[in-house]
Motif scaffolding. Structure first.
Motif, PDB file in Angstrom:
ATOM      1  N   ASP A 199     -16.106  11.739   2.632  1.00  0.00           N
ATOM      2  CA  ASP A 199     -16.638  11.048   1.458  1.00  0.00           C
ATOM      3  C   ASP A 199     -16.389  11.877   0.209  1.00  0.00           C
ATOM      4  OD1 ASP A 199     -18.519  13.080   1.422  1.00  0.00           O
ATOM      5  OD2 ASP A 199     -20.146  11.858   2.230  1.00  0.00           O
ATOM      6  N   ALA A 200     -16.903  11.428  -0.935  1.00  0.00           N
ATOM      7  CA  ALA A 200     -16.628  12.109  -2.207  1.00  0.00           C
ATOM      8  C   ALA A 200     -17.251  13.499  -2.270  1.00  0.00           C
ATOM      9  CB  ALA A 200     -17.144  11.259  -3.369  1.00  0.00           C
ATOM     10  N   ASN A 201     -18.267  13.763  -1.427  1.00  0.00           N
ATOM     11  CA  ASN A 201     -18.905  15.084  -1.405  1.00  0.00           C
ATOM     12  C   ASN A 201     -18.228  16.042  -0.439  1.00  0.00           C
ATOM     13  OD1 ASN A 201     -20.935  14.313  -3.253  1.00  0.00           O
ATOM     14  ND2 ASN A 201     -22.098  13.334  -1.595  1.00  0.00           N
ATOM     15  N   GLY A 202     -17.182  15.563   0.218  1.00  0.00           N
ATOM     16  CA  GLY A 202     -16.481  16.416   1.171  1.00  0.00           C
ATOM     17  C   GLY A 202     -17.114  16.448   2.544  1.00  0.00           C
ATOM     18  N   ASP A 203     -18.076  15.545   2.804  1.00  0.00           N
ATOM     19  CA  ASP A 203     -18.719  15.473   4.116  1.00  0.00           C
ATOM     20  C   ASP A 203     -17.934  14.530   5.021  1.00  0.00           C
ATOM     21  OD1 ASP A 203     -20.819  17.152   3.307  1.00  0.00           O
ATOM     22  OD2 ASP A 203     -21.887  15.460   2.409  1.00  0.00           O
ATOM     23  N   ALA A 204     -17.828  14.918   6.297  1.00  0.00           N
ATOM     24  CA  ALA A 204     -17.091  14.100   7.257  1.00  0.00           C
ATOM     25  C   ALA A 204     -17.869  12.832   7.584  1.00  0.00           C
ATOM     26  CB  ALA A 204     -16.817  14.898   8.519  1.00  0.00           C
ATOM     27  N   LEU A 205     -17.137  11.718   7.725  1.00  0.00           N
ATOM     28  CA  LEU A 205     -17.729  10.429   8.068  1.00  0.00           C
ATOM     29  C   LEU A 205     -17.512  10.125   9.547  1.00  0.00           C
ATOM     30  CD1 LEU A 205     -16.434   8.345   5.017  1.00  0.00           C
ATOM     31  CD2 LEU A 205     -18.767   9.201   5.345  1.00  0.00           C
ATOM     32  N   ASP A 206     -18.433   9.363  10.109  1.00  0.00           N
ATOM     33  CA  ASP A 206     -18.299   8.908  11.490  1.00  0.00           C
ATOM     34  C   ASP A 206     -17.074   7.995  11.599  1.00  0.00           C
ATOM     35  OD1 ASP A 206     -18.682   8.121  14.093  1.00  0.00           O
ATOM     36  OD2 ASP A 206     -20.210   6.632  13.600  1.00  0.00           O
ATOM     37  N   ASP A 207     -16.218   8.258  12.578  1.00  0.00           N
ATOM     38  CA  ASP A 207     -15.003   7.448  12.702  1.00  0.00           C
ATOM     39  C   ASP A 207     -15.091   6.427  13.839  1.00  0.00           C
ATOM     40  OD1 ASP A 207     -14.856   9.086  14.870  1.00  0.00           O
ATOM     41  OD2 ASP A 207     -12.918   9.982  14.375  1.00  0.00           O
ATOM     42  N   THR A 208     -16.336   6.075  14.210  1.00  0.00           N
ATOM     43  CA  THR A 208     -16.507   5.019  15.212  1.00  0.00           C
ATOM     44  C   THR A 208     -15.955   3.696  14.671  1.00  0.00           C
ATOM     45  OG1 THR A 208     -18.530   6.098  15.984  1.00  0.00           O
ATOM     46  CG2 THR A 208     -18.180   3.819  16.656  1.00  0.00           C
ATOM     47  N   ASN A 209     -15.204   3.000  15.523  1.00  0.00           N
ATOM     48  CA  ASN A 209     -14.583   1.725  15.146  1.00  0.00           C
ATOM     49  C   ASN A 209     -13.633   1.860  13.961  1.00  0.00           C
ATOM     50  OD1 ASN A 209     -15.855   0.149  17.166  1.00  0.00           O
ATOM     51  ND2 ASN A 209     -17.719   0.037  15.921  1.00  0.00           N
ATOM     52  N   VAL A 210     -13.027   3.030  13.836  1.00  0.00           N
ATOM     53  CA  VAL A 210     -11.985   3.275  12.835  1.00  0.00           C
ATOM     54  C   VAL A 210     -10.677   3.517  13.568  1.00  0.00           C
ATOM     55  CG1 VAL A 210     -11.181   4.773  10.977  1.00  0.00           C
ATOM     56  CG2 VAL A 210     -13.623   4.254  11.192  1.00  0.00           C
ATOM     57  N   THR A 211      -9.621   2.888  13.107  1.00  0.00           N
ATOM     58  CA  THR A 211      -8.304   3.118  13.713  1.00  0.00           C
ATOM     59  C   THR A 211      -7.378   3.735  12.669  1.00  0.00           C
ATOM     60  OG1 THR A 211      -7.589   0.866  13.173  1.00  0.00           O
ATOM     61  CG2 THR A 211      -8.538   1.227  15.345  1.00  0.00           C
ATOM     62  N   PHE A 212      -6.576   4.689  13.130  1.00  0.00           N
ATOM     63  CA  PHE A 212      -5.588   5.363  12.288  1.00  0.00           C
ATOM     64  C   PHE A 212      -4.194   4.962  12.766  1.00  0.00           C
ATOM     65  CE2 PHE A 212      -9.317   8.110  12.301  1.00  0.00           C
ATOM     66  CZ  PHE A 212      -9.480   8.410  10.958  1.00  0.00           C
ATOM     67  N   SER A 213      -3.272   4.869  11.826  1.00  0.00           N
ATOM     68  CA  SER A 213      -1.886   4.581  12.216  1.00  0.00           C
ATOM     69  C   SER A 213      -1.302   5.728  13.023  1.00  0.00           C
ATOM     70  CB  SER A 213      -1.029   4.325  10.972  1.00  0.00           C
ATOM     71  OG  SER A 213      -1.068   5.445  10.096  1.00  0.00           O
ATOM     72  N   ASN A 214      -1.846   6.939  12.840  1.00  0.00           N
ATOM     73  CA  ASN A 214      -1.437   8.104  13.622  1.00  0.00           C
ATOM     74  C   ASN A 214      -2.693   8.859  14.045  1.00  0.00           C
ATOM     75  OD1 ASN A 214       0.862   7.653  11.474  1.00  0.00           O
ATOM     76  ND2 ASN A 214       1.816   8.687  13.229  1.00  0.00           N
ATOM     77  N   ASP A 215      -2.867   9.026  15.336  1.00  0.00           N
ATOM     78  CA  ASP A 215      -4.048   9.732  15.834  1.00  0.00           C
ATOM     79  C   ASP A 215      -3.867  11.243  15.831  1.00  0.00           C
ATOM     80  OD1 ASP A 215      -5.522   7.412  16.310  1.00  0.00           O
ATOM     81  OD2 ASP A 215      -4.548   7.121  18.264  1.00  0.00           O
ATOM     82  N   ALA A 216      -2.651  11.719  15.594  1.00  0.00           N
ATOM     83  CA  ALA A 216      -2.382  13.161  15.537  1.00  0.00           C
ATOM     84  C   ALA A 216      -1.471  13.439  14.343  1.00  0.00           C
ATOM     85  CB  ALA A 216      -1.740  13.645  16.826  1.00  0.00           C
ATOM     86  N   ILE A 217      -1.848  14.446  13.554  1.00  0.00           N
ATOM     87  CA  ILE A 217      -1.055  14.860  12.386  1.00  0.00           C
ATOM     88  C   ILE A 217      -0.507  16.257  12.656  1.00  0.00           C
ATOM     89  CG2 ILE A 217      -1.067  15.258   9.906  1.00  0.00           C
ATOM     90  CD1 ILE A 217      -1.731  12.392  10.675  1.00  0.00           C
ATOM     91  N   ARG A 218       0.816  16.416  12.563  1.00  0.00           N
ATOM     92  CA  ARG A 218       1.434  17.729  12.768  1.00  0.00           C
ATOM     93  C   ARG A 218       1.532  18.445  11.421  1.00  0.00           C
ATOM     94  NH1 ARG A 218       4.060  20.889  16.248  1.00  0.00           N
ATOM     95  NH2 ARG A 218       3.562  19.414  17.906  1.00  0.00           N
ATOM     96  N   VAL A 219       1.033  19.662  11.386  1.00  0.00           N
ATOM     97  CA  VAL A 219       1.032  20.452  10.150  1.00  0.00           C
ATOM     98  C   VAL A 219       1.880  21.704  10.345  1.00  0.00           C
ATOM     99  CG1 VAL A 219      -0.361  21.689   8.455  1.00  0.00           C
ATOM    100  CG2 VAL A 219      -1.254  19.616   9.527  1.00  0.00           C
ATOM    101  N   SER A 220       2.845  21.894   9.444  1.00  0.00           N
ATOM    102  CA  SER A 220       3.655  23.117   9.417  1.00  0.00           C
ATOM    103  C   SER A 220       3.031  24.063   8.392  1.00  0.00           C
ATOM    104  CB  SER A 220       5.106  22.803   9.026  1.00  0.00           C
ATOM    105  OG  SER A 220       5.679  21.892   9.939  1.00  0.00           O
ATOM    106  N   THR A 221       2.642  25.253   8.837  1.00  0.00           N
ATOM    107  CA  THR A 221       1.926  26.204   7.991  1.00  0.00           C
ATOM    108  C   THR A 221       2.790  27.434   7.733  1.00  0.00           C
ATOM    109  OG1 THR A 221      -0.187  25.478   8.903  1.00  0.00           O
ATOM    110  CG2 THR A 221      -0.173  27.575   7.740  1.00  0.00           C
TER     111      THR A 221
END
Length: 426
Positions: A199-221
């Protein structure tokens, strides 16, 4: 014989009944009937596609868990755990008030009758229209790298994901992010992370019944080495006439930078010029370090500027009087003699510098002299030169007149072209 059997029939029946009752008493004493309640058994949702096919999502309002009470023989009841029950709610049977009965099944067989009661619990849901939108993936991190290493670029692939959820939850979403875990790395690495709604305060939201186009994000660091390099501040020019630079102070004197191994392998520093031409007052400046940072390097930490102070003071003054006897003669040509004209002339020397230094200066410290290099017969006007102590300057130009005589020859009157080029040492 028949008479004997019939005459004792009732006694035998009574004996059997008494024996049975006695058996029941024994059984109930050794294995009595008991009840036990199991709480928070999760309810499994069946036929969700009934909701999703209508382009809707649901949020469980009540009934996501159920309490179950079991009544039966203690020997059996005591063996049960929450895992022995299956609770389900079939959304295809959803009522007009968006409720559906919960069904509970005992998965373990019992040698005797068992009563399972869940108090006719129901599952209630809220239905909402499904909203879909794309979000840029923002990368954050937690943990630490190895000492003297810092994070470089962190690139997410894909860097944009599509999120589908109910309208009410969608209104709370500010961004989608992933959190990279750092565990003392000292070189570049890649890993996969689950997307998180914030959310706008930087707090994580519950992702129940939420679908993502990608369930895994690969990050190159990217992991960069760091190095401490010096900062130098130098002044250019000089203050206004009658003023002097006392000292220059600056902080920090060094900063930590990051970069590629090739960039850090060189001897590098940050050099900052401060222009003091014509200044009469102290100079105080905050200068951006990035404007002078060598190519390929990046500042590490919160320090972005260098604080500079140049102390400029007005010169103190003192006047000393000297005669020709106080003036040294340098480079007198062979076979020549030289006289000052007139011999008794006095010269006033105006000195500039710090008061404390001026107070200790005497005539001998001035190192006054004339340079006769290249002079011939006749009179010449020269500028008096000095070898002054550190921090002392002569304000005025002093001209002296000398007369050159060649021994054994005639005297010739000097022309203006024979006058030496004026100069002054400070």
């Amino acid at each position: 014989m028949k008479k004997k059997l019939t005459s004792n029939l009732w006694l035998k029946i009574v004996s059997v009944v008494v024996a049975f009752l006695f058996w029941l008493v024994i059984i109930n004493i050794t294995d009595p009937t008991t009840s036990k309640t199991f709480t928070d058994i999760p309810v499994q949702i069946l036929n969700e596609n009934v909701i999703t096919s209508a382009n809707q999502v649901y949020e469980i309002e009540d009934g996501d868990t159920v309490h179950v009470t079991v009544k039966g023989k203690r020997s059996f009841v005591e063996t049960l755990t929450e895992n022995d029950f299956t609770a389900t709610a079939d959304l295809s049977e959803l009522s007009k008030v968006n409720a559906v009965s919960i069904d509970v099944r005992l998965n373990k067989e019992s040698p005797s009758s068992v009563d399972v009661d869940w108090n006719n619990a129901v599952l209630k849901v809220n239905l909402e229209k499904r909203v879909t939108k794309k979000f840029k993936v923002e990368v954050a991190y937690e943990g630490d790298l190895s000492e003297n290493y810092v994070l470089g670029e962190m690139v997410a692939k894909p860097n944009i994901v599509e999120v589908s959820c109910g309208e009410s939850k969608f209104k709370k979403i500010d961004h989608v992010g992933v959190v990279v875990s750092l565990n003392g790395e000292s070189e570049d690495f890649e890993s996969e992370y689950s997307p998180i709604l914030y959310d706008a305060n930087g707090d994580a939201l519950d992702d129940t019944n939420v679908t993502f186009s990608n369930d895994a994000i690969r990050v190159s660091t990217e992991v960069l080495e760091t190095k401490e390099i010096p900062v130098y501040v130098t002044t250019t020019g000089r203050p206004a006439e009658g003023y002097r630079l006392v000292q220059t102070d600056y902080k920090p004197e060094s900063v930590r930078v990051s970069g590629t191994k090739e960039a850090l392998s060189k001897e590098v520093s940050i050099k900052i010029p401060i222009h003091i031409d014509g200044e009469k007052k102290d100079i105080e400046k905050e200068i951006m370090l990035t404007d002078y940072l060598p190519a390929g390097l990046t500042l590490v930490g919160d320090t972005e500027t260098v604080s500079v102070r140049c102390d400029i003071e007005k010169d103190g003054q003192r006047v000393l009087s000297l005669t020709s006897a106080d003036i040294a003669v340098r480079n007198l040509p062979q076979n020549y003699t030289m006289n000052f004209e007139p011999e008794s002339e006095k010269y006033s020397v105006e000195l500039l510098g710090e008061d404390a230094v001026l107070a200790d200066v005497n005539i001998a410290d001035l190192g006054a002299y004339v340079d006769l290099t290249g002079l011939t017969d006749g009179s010449h006007t020269l500028e008096l030169k000095f070898s002054l102590p550190m921090g002392i300057r002569v304000k005025n130009k002093i001209k002296v007149k000398v007369h050159m005589n060649r021994q054994g020859g005639e005297t010739a009157t000097a022309t203006p072209g024979n006058t030496a080029e004026p100069s002054m040492d400070e």
